[in-house]
Design an enzyme around this catalytic site. Sequence first.
Site, mmCIF file in Angstrom:
data_model
loop_
_atom_site.group_PDB
_atom_site.id
_atom_site.type_symbol
_atom_site.label_atom_id
_atom_site.label_comp_id
_atom_site.label_asym_id
_atom_site.label_seq_id
_atom_site.Cartn_x
_atom_site.Cartn_y
_atom_site.Cartn_z
ATOM 1 N N THR A 176 18.050 3.726 74.300
ATOM 2 C CA THR A 176 19.115 2.742 74.405
ATOM 3 C C THR A 176 19.278 2.453 75.891
ATOM 4 O OG1 THR A 176 20.736 4.515 74.482
ATOM 5 C CG2 THR A 176 20.415 3.434 72.352
ATOM 6 N N ASP A 206 12.491 9.845 71.837
ATOM 7 C CA ASP A 206 13.701 9.023 71.898
ATOM 8 C C ASP A 206 14.537 9.596 73.046
ATOM 9 O OD1 ASP A 206 16.221 7.947 71.642
ATOM 10 O OD2 ASP A 206 16.277 8.086 69.456
ATOM 11 N N GLU A 250 12.869 -16.762 69.562
ATOM 12 C CA GLU A 250 11.967 -15.929 68.756
ATOM 13 C C GLU A 250 10.563 -15.960 69.331
ATOM 14 O OE1 GLU A 250 14.191 -17.810 66.533
ATOM 15 O OE2 GLU A 250 14.222 -16.664 64.644
ATOM 16 N N ARG A 253 24.715 -2.663 76.005
ATOM 17 C CA ARG A 253 24.413 -1.991 74.739
ATOM 18 C C ARG A 253 23.142 -2.590 74.149
ATOM 19 N NH1 ARG A 253 27.432 1.517 72.117
ATOM 20 N NH2 ARG A 253 28.858 1.418 73.863
ATOM 21 N N LYS A 272 23.624 4.145 77.865
ATOM 22 C CA LYS A 272 24.141 5.503 78.084
ATOM 23 C C LYS A 272 23.989 5.863 79.565
ATOM 24 C CE LYS A 272 23.430 6.966 73.292
ATOM 25 N NZ LYS A 272 22.417 6.123 72.611
ATOM 26 N N TYR A 300 18.030 -19.721 71.024
ATOM 27 C CA TYR A 300 17.056 -18.927 70.270
ATOM 28 C C TYR A 300 15.767 -18.774 71.068
ATOM 29 C CZ TYR A 300 19.141 -18.001 65.779
ATOM 30 O OH TYR A 300 19.896 -17.473 64.789
HETATM 31 N N1 DSN Z 1 25.977 7.415 68.945
HETATM 32 C C1 DSN Z 1 25.126 7.971 69.943
HETATM 33 C C2 DSN Z 1 25.674 9.234 70.511
HETATM 34 O O1 DSN Z 1 26.866 9.348 70.597
HETATM 35 O O2 DSN Z 1 24.918 10.104 70.901
HETATM 36 C C3 DSN Z 1 23.749 8.164 69.482
HETATM 37 O O3 DSN Z 1 23.261 6.969 69.000
#
Ligand code: DSN
Length: 417
Positions: free
Chosen positions: A229, A203, A59, A238, A232, A57
């Site tokens: 994120t 975003d 925090e 992730r 990607k 942990y």
């Molecule tokens: N699920 C993602 C996508 O496929 O674009 C977005 O969070």
Amino acid sequence: MKWFRKLGQVGIVDTKVTKLIKSEIKRQENTIELIASENFASPAVMQAQSSVMTNKYAEGYPGKRYYGGCEYYDEVENIARDRIKGLYNAEHANVQPHSGTQANFAVYFAMLDVGDKILSMDLSHGGHLSHGSHVNFSGRNYKVHFYGVDKLTEKIDYDEVMKIAKWFKPDMIVCGASAYPRTIDFEEFAYIADKVNAYLMADVAHIAGLIAAGEHPQPFPHVDIVTTTTQKTLRGPRGGVIMCKEEYAKKIDKAVFPGTQGGPLMNTIAAKAVAFKEAEKPSFKKYQQQIVKNAKALAEELIVNDFRLVSRGTDNHLMLVDLKDKGITGKHAQIAFEEIGITLNKNAIPFDTEPPWITSGVRLGTPAITTRGMKEPQMKEIGKIFSAFVKNEKDQKIKEHLKKRVAGLCKKFPLYY
Ligand code: DSN
């Protein structure tokens, strides 16, 4: 045995899960992954994520933890923060959000009160659930109005966004999308946000890798806050990240912990640090350039084969194919393509007449296949396979032949060689 096969060897402890991991390894190896939001993290990233960093942990934040024994965690989190700040010219970074949606949740929690107004992109025009959809916390907690794309160009019409903003008077404008094939003009959004005195959040989850490599304009210094994120185009584990101007740093940190999350996933933060180091390398720039070149090549091949692409093409890593005139739905295409070893997702196209669980289109992206080493000639081949399959789906012989061509590509471009 390849290292990643060993990674799946939880062995006699749990044979059921081992079997499933092995099956998933095979599925990933033997399919062409065209889902625009997916990618294959590097061995180093996966090793960091499956390390002992999962055990503790932590925090709080580096230097201010609620548990003892965090000295190495502190260092790793500082490294991750510094590296991502460098990639995006950010004044402050919080690398603890568990996901992109958690990151967005924390930003709204930090900057807005329940009932405040958000202006964001319509989900059915390429936005995201966490940008105010009525089925999501964001649509329930805040008053949301959407902008979309222009009916003719299928691109964002910034004059129209300005008109809506002047009328709606949002407290926050959200830009960024999950199915928009064109460059996002952060400067234009900043001009609009400034005129109506709203915070501006970008975003950039989909285009994060492109931005880090200079293949898409940077959101800073134009925007106040950036969320992303890391799995990607950025090719990390992730997870999520928030970056912001220094003046919002305290608010943002408080909103992540203790506001909306408990203990951070330190194994994932270690893996984020590794991914950000990879993103600093010249090879990453080349990789992102190839993603964009591949998307253009695939889009061109589809257009040559008489497919209509939303906005007639792409500037980034993805494209939306309108299947209406081919007489099939997105839902049908998604299921059918799996039979020949191609994974893609159904996607609403702007002004779609089909419901979101059916849709008239599919979204295709090149990050994952570029990771496998595929280049323009393979994009042409994939475009041809795509076209032949849509046009001859009922012909079993052609289908078998296309399946073999897909298998051939997968064999020639192995994963994790
Ligand atoms: N699920 C993602 C996508 O496929 O674009 C977005 O969070």
